[in-house]
Design an enzyme around this catalytic site. Structure first.
Site, mmCIF file in Angstrom:
data_model
loop_
_atom_site.group_PDB
_atom_site.id
_atom_site.type_symbol
_atom_site.label_atom_id
_atom_site.label_comp_id
_atom_site.label_asym_id
_atom_site.label_seq_id
_atom_site.Cartn_x
_atom_site.Cartn_y
_atom_site.Cartn_z
ATOM 1 N N HIS A 25 0.872 -1.184 0.000
ATOM 2 C CA HIS A 25 0.000 0.000 0.000
ATOM 3 C C HIS A 25 0.898 1.220 0.000
ATOM 4 O O HIS A 25 1.759 1.355 0.858
ATOM 5 C CB HIS A 25 -0.902 0.006 1.230
ATOM 6 C CG HIS A 25 -1.637 1.293 1.429
ATOM 7 N ND1 HIS A 25 -2.535 1.771 0.494
ATOM 8 C CD2 HIS A 25 -1.594 2.193 2.418
ATOM 9 C CE1 HIS A 25 -3.016 2.927 0.937
ATOM 10 N NE2 HIS A 25 -2.454 3.205 2.093
ATOM 11 N N HIS A 27 1.237 5.628 -1.328
ATOM 12 C CA HIS A 27 0.543 6.882 -1.613
ATOM 13 C C HIS A 27 1.166 7.472 -2.876
ATOM 14 O O HIS A 27 1.502 8.650 -2.929
ATOM 15 C CB HIS A 27 0.657 7.823 -0.408
ATOM 16 C CG HIS A 27 0.207 7.166 0.857
ATOM 17 N ND1 HIS A 27 -1.121 7.044 1.196
ATOM 18 C CD2 HIS A 27 0.902 6.525 1.830
ATOM 19 C CE1 HIS A 27 -1.217 6.392 2.331
ATOM 20 N NE2 HIS A 27 -0.011 6.053 2.735
ATOM 21 N N TYR A 52 0.626 -4.658 -21.199
ATOM 22 C CA TYR A 52 1.169 -5.052 -19.904
ATOM 23 C C TYR A 52 0.268 -4.642 -18.752
ATOM 24 O O TYR A 52 0.204 -5.324 -17.732
ATOM 25 C CB TYR A 52 2.600 -4.543 -19.725
ATOM 26 C CG TYR A 52 3.542 -5.419 -20.506
ATOM 27 C CD1 TYR A 52 3.936 -6.652 -19.995
ATOM 28 C CD2 TYR A 52 3.988 -5.057 -21.763
ATOM 29 C CE1 TYR A 52 4.764 -7.492 -20.724
ATOM 30 C CE2 TYR A 52 4.804 -5.886 -22.502
ATOM 31 C CZ TYR A 52 5.203 -7.106 -21.971
ATOM 32 O OH TYR A 52 6.005 -7.940 -22.687
#
Length: 144
Positions: A25, A27, A52
């Site tokens: 995760h 930002h 891709y």
């Protein structure tokens, strides 16, 4: 120390996707910018503009803004964990899961670079057509 506010989110992914062994995760700039500028569709934040992206990433839904650590987000992601390998949290960034942290990182890299391409092109490129998508699914097993 105190556990991460995203602990429930991670546990939900692992509980719903037996293949997931790594979650990333971030930002990342271009993906957060995409949520601010407007995604392609809520069910698919980016169109399938490169082979891709189709092969490595697949469908990525947008989850509307909730504060970091909100349990509703964890529940929404857990419900999707078996059908997609990533979601984009509005104003926060992507959550990506795969068989390892390294593989999740590769998916994230392709997702971020596709967001960058989409944001920097004007006019916006057309998505790959249905025949091209079918060929990628047939030849490479793309989950599109």
């Amino acid at each position: 120390g105190k556990p991460s506010k995203t602990l429930a989110l991670h546990r939900g992914i692992y509980a719903r996707n037996g293949e997931a062994r790594g979650i990333v995760h971030t930002h990342s700039t271009h993906l957060v910018a995409l949520t601010l500028a407007g995604v392609w569709h809520d069910d698919d934040v980016l169109p399938p503009i490169t082979p891709y992206y189709v092969m490595k990433v697949g469908h990525v839904p947008l989850l509307r803004y909730k504060r970091p650590g909100d349990l509703q987000v964890a529940e929404q992601i857990a419900a999707l964990a078996g059908t997609v390998r990533a979601v984009l949290l509005e104003r926060l960034g992507p959550v990506v899961w795969e068989r390892s942290v390294a593989q999740a990182s590769y998916v994230l890299e392709e997702l971020e670079e596709t967001a960058r391409l989409w944001l920097m092109t004007n006019p916006r490129p057309l998505p790959l057509d249905e025949a091209a998508l079918e060929e990628l699914k047939t030849v490479f097993g793309a989950r599109w």
